[in-house]
Design a protein around this motif. Structure first.
Motif, PDB file in Angstrom:
ATOM      1  N   ARG A 283       0.827  -1.212   0.000  1.00  0.00           N
ATOM      2  CA  ARG A 283       0.000   0.000   0.000  1.00  0.00           C
ATOM      3  C   ARG A 283       0.857   1.255   0.000  1.00  0.00           C
ATOM      4  O   ARG A 283       0.512   2.268  -0.605  1.00  0.00           O
ATOM      5  CB  ARG A 283      -0.922  -0.023   1.223  1.00  0.00           C
ATOM      6  CG  ARG A 283      -1.688   1.255   1.498  1.00  0.00           C
ATOM      7  CD  ARG A 283      -2.782   1.474   0.468  1.00  0.00           C
ATOM      8  NE  ARG A 283      -3.578   2.636   0.773  1.00  0.00           N
ATOM      9  CZ  ARG A 283      -3.288   3.886   0.413  1.00  0.00           C
ATOM     10  NH1 ARG A 283      -2.176   4.122  -0.272  1.00  0.00           N
ATOM     11  NH2 ARG A 283      -4.090   4.888   0.716  1.00  0.00           N
ATOM     12  N   PHE A 284       2.018   1.208   0.676  1.00  0.00           N
ATOM     13  CA  PHE A 284       2.850   2.396   0.828  1.00  0.00           C
ATOM     14  C   PHE A 284       4.176   2.302   0.072  1.00  0.00           C
ATOM     15  O   PHE A 284       4.746   3.329  -0.296  1.00  0.00           O
ATOM     16  CB  PHE A 284       3.137   2.632   2.318  1.00  0.00           C
ATOM     17  CG  PHE A 284       1.905   2.745   3.167  1.00  0.00           C
ATOM     18  CD1 PHE A 284       1.178   3.924   3.190  1.00  0.00           C
ATOM     19  CD2 PHE A 284       1.458   1.669   3.918  1.00  0.00           C
ATOM     20  CE1 PHE A 284       0.034   4.035   3.962  1.00  0.00           C
ATOM     21  CE2 PHE A 284       0.321   1.775   4.698  1.00  0.00           C
ATOM     22  CZ  PHE A 284      -0.404   2.965   4.719  1.00  0.00           C
ATOM     23  N   LYS A 377       0.484   0.010  -7.683  1.00  0.00           N
ATOM     24  CA  LYS A 377       0.321   1.131  -6.754  1.00  0.00           C
ATOM     25  C   LYS A 377      -1.120   1.629  -6.741  1.00  0.00           C
ATOM     26  O   LYS A 377      -1.692   1.890  -5.679  1.00  0.00           O
ATOM     27  CB  LYS A 377       1.257   2.277  -7.153  1.00  0.00           C
ATOM     28  CG  LYS A 377       2.676   2.143  -6.640  1.00  0.00           C
ATOM     29  CD  LYS A 377       3.440   3.428  -6.894  1.00  0.00           C
ATOM     30  CE  LYS A 377       4.815   3.373  -6.241  1.00  0.00           C
ATOM     31  NZ  LYS A 377       5.557   4.627  -6.431  1.00  0.00           N
ATOM     32  N   ARG A 381      -3.985   1.607  -3.675  1.00  0.00           N
ATOM     33  CA  ARG A 381      -4.842   2.699  -3.208  1.00  0.00           C
ATOM     34  C   ARG A 381      -6.291   2.229  -3.111  1.00  0.00           C
ATOM     35  O   ARG A 381      -7.000   2.540  -2.143  1.00  0.00           O
ATOM     36  CB  ARG A 381      -4.733   3.879  -4.171  1.00  0.00           C
ATOM     37  CG  ARG A 381      -3.407   4.612  -4.110  1.00  0.00           C
ATOM     38  CD  ARG A 381      -3.244   5.565  -5.281  1.00  0.00           C
ATOM     39  NE  ARG A 381      -4.327   6.530  -5.357  1.00  0.00           N
ATOM     40  CZ  ARG A 381      -4.347   7.707  -4.735  1.00  0.00           C
ATOM     41  NH1 ARG A 381      -3.314   8.049  -3.963  1.00  0.00           N
ATOM     42  NH2 ARG A 381      -5.353   8.533  -4.871  1.00  0.00           N
TER      43      ARG A 381
END
Length: 736
Positions: A283-284, A377, A381
């Motif tokens: 997620r990051f 990515k 999100r």
């Protein structure tokens, strides 16, 4: 014309996120606004379209009714099977009358062992088909300990009393001559020294200086005036033991599970925690995590190659290590193979091939990997906004487990529904020959008067009722319904996730315009409106899978055939249906996404999805498949790490806790269980990402065809994705 490149490119300006570098040529053939061609006309702008349609109707109602009727029929088959079957037959031996040996409250309570009258008849090929020997079988207290024949013992009361325990319980020697006793099958013609094995009496065969012997004899009297070689007994025992060897291995495996189950659960929990941490980090840190994942997979495979080489070198010069796998043959104790150099050499070659393939793919797809990282990515999100999507696969997994359990239980009950069938046998002409009879009342019927030489003998295990005649059909129906229901459950999970992630993409202001509970809203729409469409898609796939099972069965039957053309034709059919199954799975997956968005029926959704993908074939090949490859590497990393940890633990190679690890018959059993379980867990987490990527990808293609970024037709893709693709909305509002 449909594959010609438009003015829009997939290029990324200097300084764009994650440094995606690609050329217009890499994406040529997207055909966003091309005129109508072989793959249909691109979608037009629709001002009323704001994502998954809420005002929709029921689709494919006929298939919905059909699957309900099929499920009701499946319950009926299960009820009938549970009424007639008895799974205890799989574990406990039964005599020719279907009575269990050693069962409490029965005449056989003190007779736990099964004795075969003539075990040499077990050498018949029918044993492999029906898993029963065509000879009378009775329950006994203990196995015979010496050679005896009825013709020799009937004059000695002491020997006859010993011999009588191996005769039928109702046997009475009074008034019967030895030929009549043997003719009626009251007693075996001979008994041989035997030992119990899995509650059955098998000849005590042993080898002395290369000579096969039973007791101290190499030949024996067959009780009918002839001499037989001990090898005849051994052949019968081998065939009678064909299922029992597998059953013995199963019991050892069961023992291993009983002492290692909690360690297996700990290993699976570790895999779940690692998978969850991996998904959260994606997620990051998607870009960094993907590259770390790639390096770790290469490192894990490299260590596997190194370990195999060390084992291969360590066994050099060891006695027996140079025996080939072909010479060794199949062994129930699989640990034997780990003492062969050839085994570790094969493992090393397989890992080397995998390593080389992955490295070559990374070299040739390095630019495409950058694009795929950007798509991951964006999927991260979406998953971040819909966190309950990570838990939803547990529902799918639970429902699939229910399908597997119902299928397995029904299959066991169906396979244990057969009963002992007795028929009239005679040497002269008799009108009752071949008729079904009851051995308990046969001697009191008129048949013995009309046909003096007639005998009521055991014929086969089966039955002559309508249920037994259609037993094979019930088994096929059981397999077919398992495929259909399992595919339906998987389809329900896919369409639910697709609807949730589509609501994320088509939200102009993310996450403000998203529904409160995307997963539950999507699941409700799927069950209320599209049960028939899901049943239709899963039905097509189930039919293809059933055909593949039938082809595998035919291939197994033709292994001994010398017809090369038949084998070649069958091989071609297997290959074609394998490819067809893969294509249908791909088409169904994308059709379910279109169903979740537009609410159309299955055929329309499949057609629209296929045409949309074909109008953007280069993007499909480059981005979608590379993303799938990266997610597969993630699964491989998790499985490899947990597998290596399990290997070191269960083989007592971690010195700190080596005394804690249980002692096992087959240490590879818990290791393999942890590996398979870890893959299923990782697949459950990564399948959410895979479905998210596929959904966002189709929505992205729709967005490019419908809109152009103007104030009237703004893009719905996120600002991050627009920046990545060098797109922007020219109007005053901008998506988040």
């Amino acid at each position: 014309a449909a594959l010609q490149a438009p003015d829009r490119s997939f290029g990324v300006p200097d300084g764009a996120a994650v440094g995606v570098i690609t050329s217009d040529r890499a994406m040529e053939g997207d055909g966003e606004k091309s005129p109508r061609g072989d793959y249909g006309e691109p979608h037009k702008y629709d001002p009323t379209f704001k994502g998954p349609i809420h005002n929709r109707g029921c689709t494919d109602i006929i298939c919905c009714v059909l699957i309900v009727i099929a499920i009701l029929g499946y319950f009926v088959v299960g009820f009938i099977a549970w009424t007639h079957g008895d799974p205890r037959k799989v574990i406990y031996p039964t005599d020719s009358r279907g009575q269990f040996c050693g069962q409490l409250g029965t005449p056989n309570e003190k007779k736990p062992l099964l004795f075969y009258f003539n075990i040499m008849k077990c050498a018949s090929p029918m044993v492999l088909l029906e898993f029963q020997c065509p000879t009378p079988q009775i329950c006994v207290e203990k196995c015979p300990e010496k050679f005896m024949t009825y013709l020799k013992v009937y004059k000695s009361q002491t020997d006859l009393d010993y011999y009588r325990q191996f005769c039928k319980p109702e046997f009475n020697s009074v008034g019967k001559s030895p030929p009549e006793v043997l003719r009626d099958g009251d007693c075996p013609a001979m008994i041989t020294p035997s030992k119990p094995f899995t509650r059955r009496c098998f000849p005590a065969i042993r080898s002395k200086k290369g000579v096969i012997m039973v007791g101290n004899e190499t030949e024996f009297d067959d009780g009918r005036g002839g001499r037989r070689n001990v090898t005849d007994l051994m052949e019968g025992a081998k065939k009678a033991n064909v299922v029992l060897e597998a059953r013995q291995v199963a019991m050892k495996i069961f023992e291993d599970y009983t002492v290692s189950w909690y360690w297996i659960i700990i290993g699976l929990l570790i895999a779940m925690v690692v998978s969850l941490i991996f998904v959260v980090l994606l997620r990051f840190l998607a870009g960094i995590m993907v590259w770390v994942m790639i390096v770790m997979v290469i490192a894990v495979l490299g260590y596997g190659i190194f370990h195999c080489y060390m084992e291969y070198a360590h066994l050099k010069g060891e006695p027996g290590s140079d025996v080939t796998l072909t010479d060794l043959g199949f062994q129930t104790d699989l640990r034997v193979y780990l003492h062969l150099r050839q085994t570790w050499l094969a493992f090393m070659i397989i890992l080397c091939i995998m390593e080389v393939i992955i490295i070559l793919l990374l070299i040739f797809l390095r630019k495409r990997i950058l694009i795929a990282i950007a798509l991951i990515k964006e999927a991260s999100r979406a998953v971040g906004y819909i966190m309950c999507s990570l838990v939803f696969p547990l529902l799918t997994f639970f429902l699939v487990c229910l399908c597997i359990a119902y299928w397995a239980i029904t299959a066991v009950f169906l396979s244990t529904s057969n009963e002992a069938v007795y028929k009239v046998f005679n040497e002269t002409a008799c009108e009752y020959a071949g008729k079904t009879c009851n051995p308990e009342t046969f001697n009191t019927t008129n048949i013995t008067k009309l046909c003096p030489d007639a005998r009521c003998l055991f014929a086969f295990y089966g039955g002559e009722s309508y249920y037994h005649k259609y037993l094979l059909f019930f088994q096929i129906y059981n397999v077919f319904m398992f495929f259909w229901l399992a595919n339906f459950v998987i389809a329900l999970g896919q369409v639910t996730l697709a609807g949730a992630f589509a609501s994320y993409y088509w939200a102009f202001k993310k996450p403000d315009d998203m529904p409160a509970f995307p997963i539950f809203s999507s699941l409700g729409r799927a069950l209320r409106y599209h049960t028939g469409s899901l049943a239709f898609g899963s039905l097509i796939l189930a039919i293809v899978q059933l055909i593949r099972v039938i082809l595998e069965y035919l291939d197994h039957q033709l292994k001994s055939s010398k017809n090369a053309w038949a084998k070649f034709f069958l091989c071609c059919l297997k290959c074609c249906f394998y490819c067809l199954e893969k294509f249908i799975k791909f088409l169904n997956r994308n059709a379910y996404i279109m169903i979740a968005i537009y609410g159309t029926n299955f055929c329309t959704s499949a057609r629209n999805a296929f045409l949309l993908l074909m109008r953007n074939i280069i993007r499909v090949t480059v981005v979608d498949k590379v993303t799938d490859f990266l997610l597969f590497l993630g699964k491989l990393l998790i499985v490899g790490c947990t597998g290596i940890l399990a290997f070191f633990f269960f083989t007592h190679r971690i010195k700190i806790i080596q005394d804690t690890a249980p002692h096992l018959n087959y240490y590879w059993i818990p290791i393999l269980t942890v590996i398979i379980g870890s893959y299923l867990i990782a697949h459950g987490f990564f399948s959410v990402y895979g479905m998210c990527v596929d959904t966002l990808f189709l929505c992205f293609l729709e967005d490019l065809e419908r809109n152009d970024g103007s104030a009237e037709k703004p893009y719905f893709m996120s600002a991050h994705l627009k920046k990545l693709l060098s797109k922007k909305n020219t109007g005053p509002t901008e998506t988040k």
